[in-house]
Scaffold this active site. Structure first.
Site, mmCIF file in Angstrom:
data_model
loop_
_atom_site.group_PDB
_atom_site.id
_atom_site.type_symbol
_atom_site.label_atom_id
_atom_site.label_comp_id
_atom_site.label_asym_id
_atom_site.label_seq_id
_atom_site.Cartn_x
_atom_site.Cartn_y
_atom_site.Cartn_z
ATOM 1 N N HIS A 1 32.038 -13.862 -20.848
ATOM 2 C CA HIS A 1 31.538 -14.366 -19.559
ATOM 3 C C HIS A 1 30.458 -13.394 -19.094
ATOM 4 O O HIS A 1 30.718 -12.196 -18.931
ATOM 5 C CB HIS A 1 32.699 -14.465 -18.553
ATOM 6 C CG HIS A 1 33.720 -15.488 -18.962
ATOM 7 N ND1 HIS A 1 35.074 -15.219 -19.037
ATOM 8 C CD2 HIS A 1 33.551 -16.779 -19.349
ATOM 9 C CE1 HIS A 1 35.694 -16.323 -19.446
ATOM 10 N NE2 HIS A 1 34.808 -17.269 -19.645
ATOM 11 N N GLU B 1 30.717 -10.585 -16.220
ATOM 12 C CA GLU B 1 31.852 -9.648 -16.202
ATOM 13 C C GLU B 1 31.378 -8.337 -16.818
ATOM 14 O O GLU B 1 31.589 -8.047 -17.998
ATOM 15 C CB GLU B 1 33.035 -10.284 -16.945
ATOM 16 C CG GLU B 1 33.462 -11.593 -16.255
ATOM 17 C CD GLU B 1 34.583 -12.334 -16.967
ATOM 18 O OE1 GLU B 1 35.069 -11.855 -18.014
ATOM 19 O OE2 GLU B 1 34.968 -13.409 -16.465
ATOM 20 N N HIS C 1 37.479 -8.569 -20.307
ATOM 21 C CA HIS C 1 37.005 -9.422 -19.207
ATOM 22 C C HIS C 1 37.251 -8.747 -17.864
ATOM 23 O O HIS C 1 38.015 -7.777 -17.762
ATOM 24 C CB HIS C 1 37.780 -10.745 -19.184
ATOM 25 C CG HIS C 1 37.484 -11.666 -20.319
ATOM 26 N ND1 HIS C 1 36.876 -12.882 -20.154
ATOM 27 C CD2 HIS C 1 37.719 -11.533 -21.654
ATOM 28 C CE1 HIS C 1 36.737 -13.475 -21.333
ATOM 29 N NE2 HIS C 1 37.251 -12.681 -22.261
ATOM 30 N N GLU D 1 42.140 -8.252 -18.872
ATOM 31 C CA GLU D 1 41.522 -8.446 -17.550
ATOM 32 C C GLU D 1 41.554 -7.094 -16.845
ATOM 33 O O GLU D 1 42.612 -6.500 -16.657
ATOM 34 C CB GLU D 1 42.302 -9.482 -16.739
ATOM 35 C CG GLU D 1 42.282 -10.880 -17.331
ATOM 36 C CD GLU D 1 40.928 -11.573 -17.202
ATOM 37 O OE1 GLU D 1 40.063 -11.070 -16.454
ATOM 38 O OE2 GLU D 1 40.733 -12.607 -17.872
HETATM 39 O O1 LIG Z 1 39.307 -15.064 -12.949
HETATM 40 C C1 LIG Z 1 39.411 -16.140 -13.527
HETATM 41 O O2 LIG Z 1 39.757 -17.182 -12.952
HETATM 42 C C2 LIG Z 1 39.134 -16.220 -15.006
HETATM 43 C C3 LIG Z 1 39.082 -14.878 -15.682
HETATM 44 C C4 LIG Z 1 38.887 -15.131 -17.160
HETATM 45 O O3 LIG Z 1 37.770 -15.313 -17.571
HETATM 46 N N1 LIG Z 1 39.988 -15.184 -17.893
HETATM 47 C C5 LIG Z 1 39.960 -15.590 -19.274
HETATM 48 C C6 LIG Z 1 41.332 -15.545 -19.845
HETATM 49 C C7 LIG Z 1 41.324 -15.898 -21.317
HETATM 50 C C8 LIG Z 1 42.719 -16.118 -21.902
HETATM 51 O O4 LIG Z 1 43.413 -17.039 -21.432
HETATM 52 O O5 LIG Z 1 43.084 -15.389 -22.842
HETATM 53 C C9 LIG Z 1 39.414 -17.002 -19.325
HETATM 54 O O6 LIG Z 1 39.768 -17.799 -18.448
HETATM 55 O O7 LIG Z 1 38.660 -17.295 -20.252
HETATM 56 ZN ZN LIG Z 2 36.235 -13.672 -18.387
#
Ligand SMILES: O=C(O)CCC(=O)N[C@@H](CCC(=O)O)C(=O)O
Ligand SMILES: [Zn+2]
Length: 337
Positions: free
Chosen positions: A59, A62, A152, A216
């Site tokens: 992303h 980030e 992320h 995260e």
């Molecule tokens: O803050 C958010 O709502 C999204 C943060 C984010 O980008 N999280 C990843 C997690 C990936 C996973 O599920 O392993 C995403 O949503 O892509």
């Molecule tokens: Zn992300």
């Protein structure tokens, strides 16, 4: 410093270096593979058998982990950090990074494990390229250790600042040892997935056999504005891992690490989807049984039933068909091996 150590600068400038291979004074080889992709190979005598994939910028907005990978790579290029591991550095979505946006046309982290084949546009092409780069990096050789951290930051604040998502594959157990390593790196909680997914870490876990995690690490902010994101513990842990200095002694302990399991993914089915949460709600906020979380077309209602349920990644603006939040519940870790 070696030009290839400036991968972030090259990537943000959209510049392809003329020299694709450079050597540090101690014989570590840097090889530019593609935009935002660089392989580091230690001298054979120091290679400890770890293949470490470090990705960020999947992303584009980030930036804290992107800046951390830049520091690690510069340390290697300056000969201050002497790798014992093979490493692949990947900046996932260069065009989104240049624009300072999560994505340009579509979320690249929903295009892995073949999903890109059902789509088009440069993010679909990039997801395909990232799969090839990772598969080639891990190669066919057995007997080496494969580890991937996809780094992320989150859209919103979080009651638990730094946490990991651990992908799932049929017949494969989650590793206590990996969780202990994450705990030592400052990760405070881990969400154990229980179904396949289309994210980058899910691809390297399930298709390439790597231990893989989405990490995260705080709230997403612009380049240069990450003073509130403290990555010291993780950065030290990665330096140690890169140099093969990591020592984990005694029985693995998960003390202080909170474990969660996915109870349900909230999927947005239509434009009528409504999420009944305050706009500034933090990740890991508890929701009481009986709470009406969301409504959608055809009288679909998402009512909280679980004891101890919490919400992460609530986002009503995702495209129809995608995850608009995850309801999670505490886990006792009984399934770990
Ligand atoms: O803050 C958010 O709502 C999204 C943060 C984010 O980008 N999280 C990843 C997690 C990936 C996973 O599920 O392993 C995403 O949503 O892509
Ligand atoms: Zn992300």
């Amino acid at each position: 410093m070696l030009v290839l150590g400036k991968l972030l600068e090259l990537t943000l400038a959209g510049h392809e270096p003329s020299a694709k291979i450079q050597l540090t004074p101690d014989g570590t080889r840097l090889r530019w593979l593609d935009e935002g992709a660089l392989e580091v190979t230690p001298p054979a005598a120091r290679d400890n058998g770890l293949d470490l994939l470090l990705s960020a910028g999947i992303h584009g907005n980030e930036t804290a982990p992107i800046e951390m990978l830049d520091r690690l790579l510069r340390g290697i290029a300056r000969n201050e950090l002497r790798p014992a591991a093979r490493i692949l550095f990947l900046f996932g979505n260069p065009e989104a990074m240049r624009r300072g946006e999560r994505f340009v046309e579509q979320d690249i982290n929903r295009l892995f494990s073949g999903r890109h084949e059902q789509s088009s546009g440069f993010e679909a092409i990039r997801a395909c390229d990232l799969e090839h780069l990772s598969a080639t990096f891990f190669g066919k050789e057995t007997g080496r250790t494969r580890l991937h951290y996809d780094l992320h930051t989150a859209i919103r604040g979080s009651k638990i600042e730094q946490f990991a998502l651990y992908p799932w594959q049929e017949g494969r157990a989650h590793s206590r040892r990996e969780l202990e390593r994450l705990r030592a790196a400052g990760i405070e909680a881990v969400l154990l997935q229980n179904k396949p997914s289309i994210t980058f870490s899910a691809y390297t876990y399930a298709q390439l056999g790597a231990e893989a995690f989405t990490l995260e690490l705080g709230k997403a902010r612009a380049f240069g504005q990450n003073q509130l994101v403290n990555l010291d513990l993780l950065e030290n842990a990665l330096q140690a891992l890169i140099e093969g200095r990591e020592v984990v002694s005694g029985e693995p302990t998960l003390d202080g690490l909170q474990l969660f399991a996915v109870s349900r993914e909230i999927i947005k089915h239509s434009d009528s989807f409504q999420l009944h949460l305050p706009a500034d709600i933090e990740n890991f906020t508890e929701l009481k049984p009986g709470y009406l979380l969301a409504e959608d077309i055809a009288d679909t209602r998402w009512l909280v039933e679980e004891q101890g349920a919490r919400i992460i990644f609530p986002n009503p603006r995702v495209k129809n068909g995608l995850r608009a939040g995850i309801l999670i519940v505490p886990d006792d870790g009984a399934s770990l091996v």
